[in-house]
Design an enzyme around this catalytic site. Sequence first.
Site, PDB file in Angstrom:
ATOM      1  N   GLY A  17       0.818  -1.196   0.000  1.00  0.00           N
ATOM      2  CA  GLY A  17       0.000   0.000   0.000  1.00  0.00           C
ATOM      3  C   GLY A  17       0.857   1.252   0.000  1.00  0.00           C
ATOM      4  CB  CYS A  18       0.115   4.717  -1.051  1.00  0.00           C
ATOM      5  SG  CYS A  18      -1.535   4.930  -0.332  1.00  0.00           S
ATOM      6  CE1 TYR A  19      -1.270   8.250   4.416  1.00  0.00           C
ATOM      7  CE2 TYR A  19      -3.207   6.887   4.013  1.00  0.00           C
ATOM      8  CZ  TYR A  19      -2.639   8.133   4.207  1.00  0.00           C
ATOM      9  OH  TYR A  19      -3.432   9.262   4.201  1.00  0.00           O
TER      10      TYR A  19
ATOM     11  CB  THR B 277       5.298   2.279   0.070  1.00  0.00           C
ATOM     12  OG1 THR B 277       4.699   1.117  -0.526  1.00  0.00           O
ATOM     13  CG2 THR B 277       6.600   2.589  -0.650  1.00  0.00           C
ATOM     14  CB  ALA B 278       5.657   6.690   2.854  1.00  0.00           C
TER      15      ALA B 278
END
Length: 349
Positions: free
Chosen positions: A152-154, A156-157
């Site tokens: 997911g995007c969150y 990953t960061a």
Amino acid sequence: MKDKLKVAIVGSTGYGGVELIRFLQHHPNVEITSVISSSTSGVSIAEGFPHLNTIMEQTLDGIDVAQMAANVDLVFTATPSGVSTQLVPQLIDAGLKVIDLSGDFRLKDGAEYETWYKHAPAENRYLEQAVYGLSEVYGEKVQGVDFISNPGCYPTATLLGLIPAIAAGMIDPASIIIDAKSGVSGAGRGTSLTSHYAEINENFKAYKVNKHQHIPEIEQVLTDIAGHKVTVTFTTQLVPMTRGIMSTIYASLNGNYTDQDFIDAYNQYYEGKPFVRIRQAGSWPATKEVFASNYCDIGFSADSRTGRVTIFAVIDNVVKGAAGQAIQNLNLMMGWDEATGLQFSPVYP
């Protein structure tokens, strides 16, 4: 290469799908054979995305597993959660390689998936087969496999910002607090009150507090890295910008560490990883500096007064947080240089 890998993109009319098109058009080893949308099949993709006029005007196909199996080698599934649980097993059973951008195969515990995503999980054998594709951490595991679950995007960061510090024992995993902010493209292209212009413009709000579906994904990976159960406090906030995620992370130090200690540890951990960039002491990343690119920029502030560190990690949510990382995983899967087709500078300003 003489024979290009033929790929199909399911969910081509979403932001993740159209970003896959943008990057894959320039990938030297790939041919986009089919763009697929169950809701708008039969029309040109350029009708829904006029920026693709004269660039790509393929007619959108419907979902036909037999046709995909006959014509393509690999399928990207950029679908909403709950769709891939039904579709991906059919693709795998048909002998296709799959990179899934939904959240349906990230969690290994089907019951946990049902709790957080509110959908019935896929069968355990498919959950077990899916390799979690956080490229910089699990890159060796995705090499040569046939099925990758894209993070997911969150997560990953957040995970890229946390993992080296946990692996080195520099922070206490029990103390982690994550304050993550995203642009509105993270909500997808569909209209809703959340992303309505009048609601988000000149506004800044938290949502899904302590209930976001990316919480168990983050905890699953951190538990794997730490070797014991890790739980986190994770708050998501929506900001009035189109793209970008900033994950601001707070944790207690396990010793007297300086900014430079973190910089050195992270540079060592990510050595040879082209898409993670570590900032110098006193310099912290901004979302604009990774806009439309596959980079993750990370900065630090270790505070001896409080005994805590603040870690900043920024990505473009639809590139490194979705399509870009999916292509990075494709490269690793196929044994190509992981940067192939992704070496674009961020768009600035």
